[in-house]
Write a protein that holds these residues in place. Sequence first.
Motif, PDB file in Angstrom:
ATOM      1  N   LYS A 174      11.495  21.026 104.095  1.00  0.00           N
ATOM      2  CA  LYS A 174      10.551  20.576 106.478  1.00  0.00           C
ATOM      3  C   LYS A 174      12.082  19.683 106.268  1.00  0.00           C
ATOM      4  CE  LYS A 174       7.006  20.617 107.938  1.00  0.00           C
ATOM      5  NZ  LYS A 174       5.326  20.101 108.599  1.00  0.00           N
ATOM      6  N   ARG A 175      12.670  19.230 106.153  1.00  0.00           N
ATOM      7  CA  ARG A 175      13.345  18.122 106.801  1.00  0.00           C
ATOM      8  C   ARG A 175      14.662  18.946 107.223  1.00  0.00           C
ATOM      9  NH1 ARG A 175      12.999  13.510 104.156  1.00  0.00           N
ATOM     10  NH2 ARG A 175      14.225  13.881 102.706  1.00  0.00           N
ATOM     11  N   ASP A 176      14.954  19.409 106.097  1.00  0.00           N
ATOM     12  CA  ASP A 176      16.642  20.051 105.641  1.00  0.00           C
ATOM     13  C   ASP A 176      16.028  21.461 106.143  1.00  0.00           C
ATOM     14  OD1 ASP A 176      17.333  18.070 104.347  1.00  0.00           O
ATOM     15  OD2 ASP A 176      17.061  18.704 102.006  1.00  0.00           O
ATOM     16  N   TYR A 177      15.576  22.326 105.837  1.00  0.00           N
ATOM     17  CA  TYR A 177      15.293  23.847 106.360  1.00  0.00           C
ATOM     18  C   TYR A 177      14.775  23.431 107.739  1.00  0.00           C
ATOM     19  CZ  TYR A 177      15.921  26.402 102.267  1.00  0.00           C
ATOM     20  OH  TYR A 177      15.885  27.388 101.175  1.00  0.00           O
ATOM     21  N   ARG A 178      13.926  22.615 108.725  1.00  0.00           N
ATOM     22  CA  ARG A 178      13.568  22.372 109.939  1.00  0.00           C
ATOM     23  C   ARG A 178      13.676  21.579 110.878  1.00  0.00           C
ATOM     24  NH1 ARG A 178       7.504  22.971 110.824  1.00  0.00           N
ATOM     25  NH2 ARG A 178       7.785  25.844 110.890  1.00  0.00           N
ATOM     26  N   HIS A 179      13.961  20.057 110.824  1.00  0.00           N
ATOM     27  CA  HIS A 179      14.858  19.065 111.209  1.00  0.00           C
ATOM     28  C   HIS A 179      15.843  19.004 111.465  1.00  0.00           C
ATOM     29  CE1 HIS A 179      10.273  18.456 111.710  1.00  0.00           C
ATOM     30  NE2 HIS A 179      10.620  18.340 110.415  1.00  0.00           N
ATOM     31  N   LYS A 180      16.782  18.942 110.709  1.00  0.00           N
ATOM     32  CA  LYS A 180      18.067  18.810 109.585  1.00  0.00           C
ATOM     33  C   LYS A 180      18.523  20.505 110.584  1.00  0.00           C
ATOM     34  CE  LYS A 180      19.082  16.076 107.279  1.00  0.00           C
ATOM     35  NZ  LYS A 180      19.602  14.741 104.774  1.00  0.00           N
ATOM     36  N   ARG A 181      18.611  21.319 110.782  1.00  0.00           N
ATOM     37  CA  ARG A 181      18.635  22.587 111.553  1.00  0.00           C
ATOM     38  C   ARG A 181      18.470  22.283 112.639  1.00  0.00           C
ATOM     39  NH1 ARG A 181      17.854  28.597 109.528  1.00  0.00           N
ATOM     40  NH2 ARG A 181      18.723  29.664 111.038  1.00  0.00           N
ATOM     41  N   SER A 182      17.940  22.290 113.664  1.00  0.00           N
ATOM     42  CA  SER A 182      18.038  22.163 114.773  1.00  0.00           C
ATOM     43  C   SER A 182      18.901  20.882 115.198  1.00  0.00           C
ATOM     44  CB  SER A 182      16.036  21.770 115.099  1.00  0.00           C
ATOM     45  OG  SER A 182      15.587  20.699 114.826  1.00  0.00           O
ATOM     46  N   GLU A 183      18.495  19.871 114.422  1.00  0.00           N
ATOM     47  CA  GLU A 183      19.246  18.750 114.722  1.00  0.00           C
ATOM     48  C   GLU A 183      21.077  19.101 114.748  1.00  0.00           C
ATOM     49  OE1 GLU A 183      17.980  15.000 112.932  1.00  0.00           O
ATOM     50  OE2 GLU A 183      15.733  15.587 113.544  1.00  0.00           O
ATOM     51  N   TYR A 184      21.714  19.822 113.869  1.00  0.00           N
ATOM     52  CA  TYR A 184      22.470  20.021 113.925  1.00  0.00           C
ATOM     53  C   TYR A 184      23.507  20.817 114.330  1.00  0.00           C
ATOM     54  CZ  TYR A 184      22.359  17.260 109.315  1.00  0.00           C
ATOM     55  OH  TYR A 184      22.156  16.210 108.400  1.00  0.00           O
ATOM     56  N   ALA A 185      22.150  21.400 114.661  1.00  0.00           N
ATOM     57  CA  ALA A 185      22.713  23.099 115.447  1.00  0.00           C
ATOM     58  C   ALA A 185      22.762  22.469 117.091  1.00  0.00           C
ATOM     59  CB  ALA A 185      21.427  24.155 115.703  1.00  0.00           C
ATOM     60  N   ALA A 186      21.829  21.220 117.616  1.00  0.00           N
ATOM     61  CA  ALA A 186      22.033  20.623 118.767  1.00  0.00           C
ATOM     62  C   ALA A 186      23.649  19.635 118.928  1.00  0.00           C
ATOM     63  CB  ALA A 186      21.474  19.223 118.789  1.00  0.00           C
ATOM     64  N   LEU A 187      23.823  19.224 117.774  1.00  0.00           N
ATOM     65  CA  LEU A 187      24.934  18.673 117.934  1.00  0.00           C
ATOM     66  C   LEU A 187      26.417  19.158 117.343  1.00  0.00           C
ATOM     67  CD1 LEU A 187      25.843  15.442 117.625  1.00  0.00           C
ATOM     68  CD2 LEU A 187      25.837  15.552 114.823  1.00  0.00           C
ATOM     69  N   GLU A 188      26.239  20.344 117.363  1.00  0.00           N
ATOM     70  CA  GLU A 188      26.944  21.030 117.067  1.00  0.00           C
ATOM     71  C   GLU A 188      27.724  21.513 116.004  1.00  0.00           C
ATOM     72  OE1 GLU A 188      29.573  21.497 121.218  1.00  0.00           O
ATOM     73  OE2 GLU A 188      27.465  22.395 122.129  1.00  0.00           O
ATOM     74  N   VAL A 189      26.849  21.388 114.807  1.00  0.00           N
ATOM     75  CA  VAL A 189      27.967  21.207 113.613  1.00  0.00           C
ATOM     76  C   VAL A 189      27.744  23.062 113.676  1.00  0.00           C
ATOM     77  CG1 VAL A 189      27.930  21.124 111.214  1.00  0.00           C
ATOM     78  CG2 VAL A 189      26.693  19.243 112.795  1.00  0.00           C
ATOM     79  N   PRO A 190      29.475  23.199 113.188  1.00  0.00           N
ATOM     80  CA  PRO A 190      29.944  24.371 113.196  1.00  0.00           C
ATOM     81  C   PRO A 190      29.372  25.377 111.986  1.00  0.00           C
ATOM     82  CG  PRO A 190      32.148  22.858 113.216  1.00  0.00           C
ATOM     83  CD  PRO A 190      30.687  22.276 113.078  1.00  0.00           C
TER      84      PRO A 190
END
Length: 193
Positions: free
Chosen positions: A119-135
């Motif tokens: 859940k952390r890798d697929y959901r939480h980190k995915r949304s956080e990294y997108a918000a941070l604009e990790v390309p």
Amino acid sequence: MVTTPVTSITFEEYLTYDHGNDFHYELVDGKLEFMNPPTIQHFLIAKFIEQLLDAEIKRCSSTWLCFRESGVRTGINKSRLTDLCVVTLEQAKELLNASAVFESPPLLIVEVVSPESVKRDYRHKRSEYAALEVPEYWIVDPLEAKISVLLLEEGFYEETVFIGSEQIGSRTFPELAITVDQVFTAGNLSQGS
């Protein structure tokens, strides 16, 4: 059972906090979140990808650097530990004598999924990294035998899933020639017996 030593902590306190143990923690909404030690398979896969990316960076004569288990600040009081991240030399120089927690987005983040991190890798980190604009964000999932490459498009990730003998497509490393099977074979200790 591991108990977290404090109940609330700021990002600045997290950077210098001495946990008094060798455990790893992420900072999630001001709370320390214990990270279970990875499996040997996890370590082997991360090491293989790190060596692969290091070789590609060297081949391209790039000034990028690949780090294992560095932090990335994803919010006011939030910091994640990455399995791997690729950053510019300038980003690394900014933290030369400081905690290795990047506040600007890495060029690429790779997370290897473990049973407790799905859940952390697929959901939480995915949304956080997108918000941070990790390309670019890779989710390497040995549980499902697939690698998801997420490319940032207008603030959201477009996902391509690679399996089996398919070659992984990367915007950050367009000439990288590696298949999903090769990555997962690296995590299998029985390969030489």
